[in-house]
Design a protein around this motif. Structure first.
Motif, PDB file in Angstrom:
ATOM      1  N   LEU A   2      25.003  31.979  17.798  1.00  0.00           N
ATOM      2  CA  LEU A   2      25.105  32.885  16.652  1.00  0.00           C
ATOM      3  C   LEU A   2      23.904  32.758  15.716  1.00  0.00           C
ATOM      4  N   SER A   3      23.326  31.570  15.645  1.00  0.00           N
ATOM      5  CA  SER A   3      22.210  31.336  14.720  1.00  0.00           C
ATOM      6  C   SER A   3      20.912  31.899  15.284  1.00  0.00           C
ATOM      7  N   SER A   4      19.907  31.961  14.418  1.00  0.00           N
ATOM      8  CA  SER A   4      18.570  32.404  14.848  1.00  0.00           C
ATOM      9  C   SER A   4      17.666  31.201  15.116  1.00  0.00           C
ATOM     10  N   LEU A   5      18.249  30.148  15.637  1.00  0.00           N
ATOM     11  CA  LEU A   5      17.562  28.864  15.809  1.00  0.00           C
ATOM     12  C   LEU A   5      16.365  28.983  16.744  1.00  0.00           C
ATOM     13  N   ASP A   6      15.234  28.389  16.310  1.00  0.00           N
ATOM     14  CA  ASP A   6      14.076  28.198  17.182  1.00  0.00           C
ATOM     15  C   ASP A   6      13.276  26.999  16.656  1.00  0.00           C
ATOM     16  N   LYS A   7      12.188  26.676  17.323  1.00  0.00           N
ATOM     17  CA  LYS A   7      11.426  25.464  17.025  1.00  0.00           C
ATOM     18  C   LYS A   7      10.708  25.508  15.670  1.00  0.00           C
ATOM     19  N   ASN A   8      10.716  26.666  15.020  1.00  0.00           N
ATOM     20  CA  ASN A   8      10.080  26.763  13.709  1.00  0.00           C
ATOM     21  C   ASN A   8      11.076  26.622  12.556  1.00  0.00           C
ATOM     22  N   LYS A   9      12.365  26.534  12.877  1.00  0.00           N
ATOM     23  CA  LYS A   9      13.415  26.551  11.850  1.00  0.00           C
ATOM     24  C   LYS A   9      13.809  25.133  11.434  1.00  0.00           C
ATOM     25  N   ASN A  10      14.104  24.993  10.132  1.00  0.00           N
ATOM     26  CA  ASN A  10      14.655  23.754   9.584  1.00  0.00           C
ATOM     27  C   ASN A  10      16.159  23.951   9.343  1.00  0.00           C
ATOM     28  N   VAL A  11      16.968  22.943   9.710  1.00  0.00           N
ATOM     29  CA  VAL A  11      18.425  23.052   9.644  1.00  0.00           C
ATOM     30  C   VAL A  11      18.983  21.988   8.709  1.00  0.00           C
ATOM     31  N   LEU A  12      19.894  22.399   7.837  1.00  0.00           N
ATOM     32  CA  LEU A  12      20.623  21.474   6.978  1.00  0.00           C
ATOM     33  C   LEU A  12      22.089  21.521   7.379  1.00  0.00           C
ATOM     34  N   ASP A  13      22.632  20.376   7.755  1.00  0.00           N
ATOM     35  CA  ASP A  13      24.021  20.287   8.207  1.00  0.00           C
ATOM     36  C   ASP A  13      24.835  19.563   7.136  1.00  0.00           C
ATOM     37  N   LEU A  14      25.711  20.294   6.450  1.00  0.00           N
ATOM     38  CA  LEU A  14      26.531  19.711   5.392  1.00  0.00           C
ATOM     39  C   LEU A  14      27.897  19.324   5.937  1.00  0.00           C
ATOM     40  N   TYR A  15      28.378  18.154   5.528  1.00  0.00           N
ATOM     41  CA  TYR A  15      29.606  17.550   6.065  1.00  0.00           C
ATOM     42  C   TYR A  15      29.376  17.219   7.543  1.00  0.00           C
ATOM     43  N   SER A  16      28.333  16.442   7.815  1.00  0.00           N
ATOM     44  CA  SER A  16      27.817  16.289   9.176  1.00  0.00           C
ATOM     45  C   SER A  16      28.560  15.265  10.025  1.00  0.00           C
ATOM     46  N   GLY A  17      29.471  14.480   9.442  1.00  0.00           N
ATOM     47  CA  GLY A  17      30.237  13.511  10.237  1.00  0.00           C
ATOM     48  C   GLY A  17      29.327  12.546  10.971  1.00  0.00           C
ATOM     49  N   THR A  18      29.577  12.335  12.244  1.00  0.00           N
ATOM     50  CA  THR A  18      28.749  11.422  13.046  1.00  0.00           C
ATOM     51  C   THR A  18      27.523  12.124  13.627  1.00  0.00           C
ATOM     52  N   GLY A  19      27.215  13.305  13.110  1.00  0.00           N
ATOM     53  CA  GLY A  19      25.963  13.963  13.467  1.00  0.00           C
ATOM     54  C   GLY A  19      25.977  14.742  14.759  1.00  0.00           C
TER      55      GLY A  19
END
Length: 455
Positions: free
Chosen positions: A306-323
């Motif tokens: 669903l995301s527009s993820l690629d190698k140029n994108k930075n991701v912030l994961d909130l409530y990340s648990g064990t990652g």
């Protein structure tokens, strides 16, 4: 005080997750927790004002026509676990789909193409169970199982439970018999005396590694020699997987929840290792990990799609648990950062990232509300996977101020998720996509993903 009325009602509608609407007469209805669409049930009226009354579920008088499955758990309707055991799986999916559709429609979120993804397994899928020691009737034999529905003291021997892996039943029965032979006492909640409190079993489904955690009070009858005897004896249980870790936890808390006063590793290693989406994850005694790894793999894969993820994108994961999610996104991103309030989970997240040789990743321990101010730089994608109560209302504005291209909001409680989505909509966002996953077959619960973008 006037005695509260007891009514026999037919359940004519349901709201997610477990609110039933019963018809009393032509003009009046009563809402209460529990029940299944089409059942005739007995309800005690607790709030009697107006046409829409409130009530408390008491018992099933007549099962619903949709409860027509020929195969179901022998404890269906007895233990406080599964609610949808007696209906076919397709019916269960349709019921859940319709309740989520109504929830979204009431929040004016487009539901025209809503679908629900099936669980790959509907039996023996759970990888964690927390059992309680007690008795099924006063002064009866020791029982290790689950609480009886709507009862605080009575415990159900869950022999034949069909949502847990077979090894869980093997271990549960072995431990129950072990302590029966030794006339061990269970912890009595009224007078706070006795030894045995809980047994927690965790299993990594793809590796077969098993962890067992025995929870007792500090009663001295469980002396060091006996602890050694228990651990060595348990290794003789004939499981298909391997018991690689046995812990003893002391809990003298007055509450019914498992709290750790002290913890000792009796046998083996500190964690079990699971594999998911080609990554390895170390699971410690109380770290969070999805209870249905088979559906979780589909959820995380969908989140990335669903995301527009690629190698140029930075991701912030909130409530990340064990990652877990953080690492999966980091594999295809420029960098990923996770924030998690549980320090043990953050420590394990670093260990997991190291094990998987992922270097473009970092984790911050602390409350999202406080630590989000410390996050520097531009983030293109923000992943949200909060606990059941949803996002802290004080944090949601700070989260939107990050101003990413998109949010991926994963939730195990669509009700609080929809509440938060309405706030996003009020602040100029749209819900671009919404997907439901049956993460918890035979229960009332589902997992969902929302793709949120700026208008």
């Amino acid at each position: 005080m006037r005695e509260k009325a007891i009514k026999d009602v037919e359940i004519i509608d349901m709201s997610y997750p477990n609110i039933s609407i019963g018809k009393i007469d032509d003009e009046k209805t009563v809402q209460f927790k529990g029940g299944v669409l089409g059942q005739n049930v007995r309800v005690k009226i607790t709030k009697n004002r107006g046409k829409n009354k409130k009530g408390k579920f008491m018992e099933v008088l007549e099962e619903s026509k949709i409860e027509n499955s020929k195969e179901f758990c022998p404890h269906a309707g007895i233990c406080g676990g599964c609610s949808y055991q007696k209906m076919g799986y397709e019916t269960e999916l349709l019921l859940k789909h319709n309740m989520i559709k109504k929830l979204l429609k009431n929040a004016h979120i487009d539901v025209s193409d809503l679908s629900i993804v099936r669980s790959p397994k509907i039996k023996e899928y759970r990888n964690k169970m927390e059992y309680t020691f007690g008795d099924s009737y006063k002064d009866g034999p020791l029982v290790l199982g689950l609480h009886r529905q709507n009862r605080f003291y009575e415990i159900v021997d869950t022999d034949g439970c069909n949502i847990v892996d077979g090894d869980f039943e093997t271990i549960r029965k072995y431990v129950q018999e072990y302590f029966r032979k030794r006339n061990a006492s269970f912890y009595h909640k009224k007078d706070h005396t006795g030894l045995l409190r809980n047994l927690i079993v965790r299993k990594a489904m793809h590796t077969g590694e098993i962890m067992v955690i025995l929870v007792t009070s500090s009663d001295t009858s469980f002396d060091p020699m006996r602890r050694d005897l228990f651990a060595n004896s348990l290794l003789n249980a004939k499981t298909k997987g391997r018991i690689v870790s046995i812990y003893h936890v002391i809990n003298d808390s007055l509450s019914d929840a498992v709290k750790v006063d002290s913890m000792e590793l009796l046998f083996g290693k500190k964690y079990i290792e699971e594999k998911m989406n080609e990554l390895k994850f170390q699971i410690s005694p109380f770290s969070f990990f999805q209870p249905n790894v088979f559906t979780a793999e589909k959820i995380y894969q969908k989140a990335i799609e669903l995301s527009s993820l690629d190698k140029n994108k930075n991701v912030l994961d909130l409530y990340s648990g064990t990652g877990t999610i953080t690492q999966l996104f980091a594999k295809a991103a420029n960098k990923a950062v996770g924030i998690e309030i549980v320090e043990e989970a953050v420590e394990k997240a670093f260990d997991n990232a190291k094990e998987n040789q992922i270097e473009n990743i970092d984790f911050i321990a602390g409350d999202v509300l406080e630590k989000i101010d410390l996050v520097k730089g531009k983030y293109d994608i923000v992943v949200l996977d909060p606990p059941r109560e949803g996002i802290n209302p004080k944090a949601i504005k700070k989260i939107m101020d990050i101003d990413p291209e998109e949010f991926i909001y994963i939730s195990c409680n669509p009700k609080t998720q929809v509440r938060d989505l309405e706030i996003f909509k009020e602040n100029g966002y749209k819900i671009k996509n919404y997907q439901v996953f049956d993460q918890f077959p035979r229960s009332r619960h589902v997992e969902t993903i929302a793709l949120i973008q700026k208008m």
